[in-house]
Design a protein around this motif. Structure first.
Motif, PDB file in Angstrom:
ATOM      1  N   TRP A 131     117.338  -6.910   3.138  1.00 28.57           N
ATOM      2  CA  TRP A 131     116.456  -7.848   2.430  1.00 28.57           C
ATOM      3  C   TRP A 131     115.637  -7.165   1.342  1.00 28.57           C
ATOM      4  N   LEU A 132     115.839  -5.875   1.142  1.00 21.74           N
ATOM      5  CA  LEU A 132     115.019  -5.117   0.193  1.00 21.74           C
ATOM      6  C   LEU A 132     115.767  -4.885  -1.111  1.00 21.74           C
ATOM      7  N   ALA A 133     115.025  -4.864  -2.214  1.00 16.28           N
ATOM      8  CA  ALA A 133     115.652  -4.586  -3.509  1.00 16.28           C
ATOM      9  C   ALA A 133     116.114  -3.132  -3.565  1.00 16.28           C
ATOM     10  N   ASP A 134     115.413  -2.246  -2.862  1.00 16.81           N
ATOM     11  CA  ASP A 134     115.732  -0.818  -2.960  1.00 16.81           C
ATOM     12  C   ASP A 134     115.727  -0.172  -1.560  1.00 16.81           C
ATOM     13  N   PRO A 135     116.833  -0.321  -0.817  1.00 15.62           N
ATOM     14  CA  PRO A 135     116.872   0.241   0.543  1.00 15.62           C
ATOM     15  C   PRO A 135     116.615   1.750   0.569  1.00 15.62           C
ATOM     16  N   ALA A 136     117.081   2.461  -0.458  1.00 14.99           N
ATOM     17  CA  ALA A 136     116.899   3.927  -0.472  1.00 14.99           C
ATOM     18  C   ALA A 136     115.409   4.279  -0.516  1.00 14.99           C
ATOM     19  N   LEU A 154     118.595   3.715  11.801  1.00 14.92           N
ATOM     20  CA  LEU A 154     118.825   2.508  10.999  1.00 14.92           C
ATOM     21  C   LEU A 154     119.904   1.659  11.663  1.00 14.92           C
ATOM     22  N   ILE A 155     119.644   0.376  11.733  1.00 21.48           N
ATOM     23  CA  ILE A 155     120.652  -0.592  12.196  1.00 21.48           C
ATOM     24  C   ILE A 155     120.692  -1.684  11.146  1.00 21.48           C
ATOM     25  N   ASP A 156     121.878  -2.020  10.667  1.00 21.92           N
ATOM     26  CA  ASP A 156     121.918  -3.146   9.720  1.00 21.92           C
ATOM     27  C   ASP A 156     123.284  -3.809   9.704  1.00 21.92           C
ATOM     28  N   SER A 187     123.542  -7.059   0.853  1.00 21.88           N
ATOM     29  CA  SER A 187     124.004  -7.669   2.100  1.00 21.88           C
ATOM     30  C   SER A 187     125.061  -6.829   2.823  1.00 21.88           C
ATOM     31  N   ASN A 188     125.650  -5.864   2.122  1.00 23.66           N
ATOM     32  CA  ASN A 188     126.657  -5.004   2.759  1.00 23.66           C
ATOM     33  C   ASN A 188     126.101  -3.627   3.106  1.00 23.66           C
ATOM     34  N   VAL A 189     124.770  -3.511   3.184  1.00 21.21           N
ATOM     35  CA  VAL A 189     124.147  -2.190   3.363  1.00 21.21           C
ATOM     36  C   VAL A 189     124.570  -1.522   4.673  1.00 21.21           C
ATOM     37  N   GLY A 190     124.981  -2.313   5.657  1.00 18.41           N
ATOM     38  CA  GLY A 190     125.359  -1.739   6.952  1.00 18.41           C
ATOM     39  C   GLY A 190     126.342  -0.589   6.812  1.00 18.41           C
ATOM     40  N   ARG A 191     127.319  -0.753   5.958  1.00 17.24           N
ATOM     41  CA  ARG A 191     128.353   0.290   5.811  1.00 17.24           C
ATOM     42  C   ARG A 191     127.807   1.540   5.106  1.00 17.24           C
ATOM     43  N   ARG A 192     126.638   1.422   4.478  1.00 16.90           N
ATOM     44  CA  ARG A 192     126.091   2.543   3.702  1.00 16.90           C
ATOM     45  C   ARG A 192     124.988   3.313   4.439  1.00 16.90           C
ATOM     46  N   LEU A 193     124.698   2.961   5.682  1.00 14.60           N
ATOM     47  CA  LEU A 193     123.561   3.575   6.374  1.00 14.60           C
ATOM     48  C   LEU A 193     123.714   5.090   6.474  1.00 14.60           C
ATOM     49  N   HIS A 194     124.926   5.520   6.804  1.00 12.23           N
ATOM     50  CA  HIS A 194     125.179   6.958   6.960  1.00 12.23           C
ATOM     51  C   HIS A 194     124.889   7.687   5.642  1.00 12.23           C
ATOM     52  N   ASP A 195     125.348   7.120   4.531  1.00 11.46           N
ATOM     53  CA  ASP A 195     125.112   7.729   3.215  1.00 11.46           C
ATOM     54  C   ASP A 195     123.628   7.713   2.858  1.00 11.46           C
ATOM     55  N   LEU A 196     122.955   6.635   3.240  1.00 14.98           N
ATOM     56  CA  LEU A 196     121.529   6.516   2.899  1.00 14.98           C
ATOM     57  C   LEU A 196     120.705   7.598   3.589  1.00 14.98           C
ATOM     58  N   VAL A 197     120.948   7.829   4.875  1.00 21.63           N
ATOM     59  CA  VAL A 197     120.159   8.872   5.555  1.00 21.63           C
ATOM     60  C   VAL A 197     120.530  10.249   5.006  1.00 21.63           C
ATOM     61  N   GLY A 198     121.818  10.436   4.683  1.00 25.58           N
ATOM     62  CA  GLY A 198     122.260  11.724   4.110  1.00 25.58           C
ATOM     63  C   GLY A 198     121.577  11.973   2.766  1.00 25.58           C
ATOM     64  N   ALA A 199     121.528  10.936   1.928  1.00 23.50           N
ATOM     65  CA  ALA A 199     120.910  11.078   0.607  1.00 23.50           C
ATOM     66  C   ALA A 199     119.413  11.355   0.715  1.00 23.50           C
ATOM     67  N   ALA A 200     118.803  10.932   1.826  1.00 24.51           N
ATOM     68  CA  ALA A 200     117.366  11.164   2.021  1.00 24.51           C
ATOM     69  C   ALA A 200     117.110  12.531   2.657  1.00 24.51           C
TER      70      ALA A 200
END
Ligand code: SAM
Length: 279
Positions: A131-136, A154-156, A187-200
């Motif tokens: 629901w966020l404009a900028d999940p990262a 993270l769960i999404d 709306s498809n952020v679920g598949r990107r959770l692994h990348d998001l934590v890695g990028a952080a």
């Protein structure tokens, strides 16, 4: 609840939504999904919370998940739930009575947390990034407030996995293709959770997925499958994106409703989870 009441459910600004009671009731519904229960239990095992620790839940909603984890924190621990919706938090506060540890549910923005650096042992966020404009930016905030070596969970949902099977291949393909593309939200952020934590800068510890399936639904009893939007709302979305002709909207909805009445209804949606160690 009338069928129209589930139209266009969205969690960007719950308190300004005329359907706020439906949004709250729908969250209650999703808390009972098998997939939600499986993911929360998986998360609990991988977070490994200890007595005395402090846990932050970002976009905590009605607070059940945070309060469920509170039992692992013991008397000396603390749970803080942050959500942009005061209405959601009111319910969360009313649910907090039985918790043994300290509990604070407070209004705030996931992308700009009003919490000091390194002040939590763990932070979680469930079905809020979509629901966020900028999940990262929200994940960066979680990492900022978690101490080095703490955990981020993270769960999404990934709405591109959404399927409806009612014995009509063309309808199934229409829905699948219509949900594939993100439009005004991730709306498809679920598949990107692994990348998001890695990028952080986090090191992922574990990842998983769980698929919610609905095999029965009586449209005459309930306006929408448990915890989901209505088929009218789905049809409107497909019309708005030019995938479904306005003239075919009514037939689309009645095909699904009639099949569900015959017991020929299968709907599914996959959610993803990742637990990582903060830098
Ligand atoms: C779909 S609900 C999920 C609630 C809860 N995490 C759960 O899984 O049951 C999304 C939540 O995110 C909250 N939310 C939306 N935008 C937010 C923001 N910018 N900052 C904090 N919370 C937000 C909504 O108010 C809502 O409670």
């Amino acid at each position: 609840m009338a069928t129209e009441d589930t139209h266009g459910l969205g969690y960007h600004r719950v308190d300004d939504d005329p359907n706020v009671d439906v949004l709250i009731a729908t969250m209650d519904g999703t808390a009972g999904w098998d997939a939600t229960l499986r993911l929360r239990s998986w998360e609990r095992a991988h977070l490994g919370l200890a007595h005395g620790e402090r846990l932050l839940d970002v976009g905590c909603g009605l607070g059940e998940a945070a309060l469920g984890l509170a039992q692992d924190l013991g008397d000396g621990g603390e749970v803080v739930g942050v959500d942009v919706s005061e209405r959601m938090l009111r319910v969360a506060r009313s649910n907090a009575g039985a918790a043994r540890c300290r509990v604070r549910f407070t209004v705030g923005d996931a992308c700009s947390l009003d919490e000091p650096d390194d002040s939590f042992d763990a932070a979680r966020s469930e079905r809020t990034l979509q629901w966020l404009a900028d999940p990262a930016a929200a994940v960066a905030e979680m990492v900022r407030v978690v101490r080095p070596g703490g955990r981020v969970s993270l769960i999404d949902t990934d709405w591109s996995t959404f399927t409806i099977h009612v014995g009509d291949d063309a309808l199934a393909a229409l829905v699948r293709n219509g949900m594939r593309t993100e439009r005004n939200r991730p709306s498809n952020v679920g598949r990107r959770l692994h990348d998001l934590v890695g990028a952080a800068g986090c090191v992922p510890l574990a990842r998983t997925e769980a698929t919610q399936t609905w095999t029965t639904w009586d449209p005459d009893e309930s306006p929408a499958p448990l915890g989901c939007f209505s088929m009218e709302s789905l049809a409107d979305d497909l019309v708005a994106t030019g995938r479904l002709a306005t003239a075919d909207r009514r037939r689309f909805v009645s095909t699904i409703h009639d099949a569900a009445r015959r017991g020929q209804f299968l709907m599914s949606l996959t959610m993803f989870g990742v637990v990582a160690v903060a830098p």
